[in-house]
Design a protein around this motif. Sequence first.
Motif: not given
Length: 316
Positions: A132-140, A155-164
């Motif tokens: 039950p964890r979330v991954v935050l991905c910050v970029f410019g 890929f994140a959309a396809l696999k419904r990954l928990p990425v913000l």
Amino acid sequence: MSEAARIYRQLYRIRRVEEEVARVYPTDVIKSPVHLSIGQESVSVGLCEALRPEDAAFGTYRSHALYLAKGGNLRAMIAELYGKATGCAKGKGGSMHLVDVAAGMFGASAVVGTTIPHAVGYAYAVKLRREPRVVLCVFGDGATDEGVFYESLNFAALKRLPVLFACENNRYAIHTHQRLRQHLPEICARAAALGIPSERIEDADPFAIAARARAAADAMRGGDAGPFFLECMTYRWKEHVGPGEDYALGYRERSEAEPWIHGDQVAKVAAQLPPDERARIEEAVEAEIADAFAFAEKSPFPDDAELWTDVFREAP
Ligand SMILES: Cc1ncc(C[n+]2csc(CCOP(=O)(O)OP(=O)(O)O)c2C)c(N)n1
Ligand SMILES: [Mg+2]
């Protein structure tokens, strides 16, 4: 502590740390280039308000704010900038490669866009393990010029990954405005085109960013909600790299910065607090910063033998 006090403490702390970095930089005690986030602090602070200690964050070479907001150790960060053995990367990475695994700050990189697939791969592991964890991905905004940005989002959309996914859109990649690089100004619309729900926040209000990020993070935690994309408009007050200003270079006008400086989120949140509470926060932060710089100053440089360690990952 109230949300406002918590957010103010982080905003003030990050602003003052970077002002100190800028102040000592000309004396050459800092052995690394520094990409300051003065003016942009509220984005990382708002995002990290939504995270728990066990969540993970991936950032860029401009990650002093993200590292500190995620709970990274301040002493180890300043020592890293000084190139000292007590630094968070043993003095070998400098400002652009901040890491604090215990705090969930999994790393930053000087190479634009590279931590986006790292974050997505990490989120894939989190999902496969049903954590039950979330991954935050910050970029410019500049990172969205890279092909790997689109591959990773797909890929994140396809696999419904928990990425913000969080794009810090300060309009510039070094000295080139977004309008000279991208046909469509709305980066969040491109995420939406890949099937990722997305939203843009125009004024870098840390409370609005925290609320939106919290709703997205809580929905994806351990479930099947899939990724979310937040585009946070913000503005870099200082030069791209280094402690000074660069309005004389001619690629931008100071008048573009003025509304952002006038609407400074650090000052705005400060005004929400009673003066005595604000003074207590500031005093404690000043002591912590003085301690961290003194720690870096008196720490040793790495031993010569360290040159040969951590270069390659030995096969297990
Ligand atoms: C792959 C790669 N290409 C180019 C560069 C040179 N470079 C360093 S920073 C930068 C701009 C990135 O802008 P942005 O992602 O908007 O981040 P900001 O500096 O505005 O925080 C570029 C092009 C690099 N480091 N890596
Ligand atoms: Mg930018």
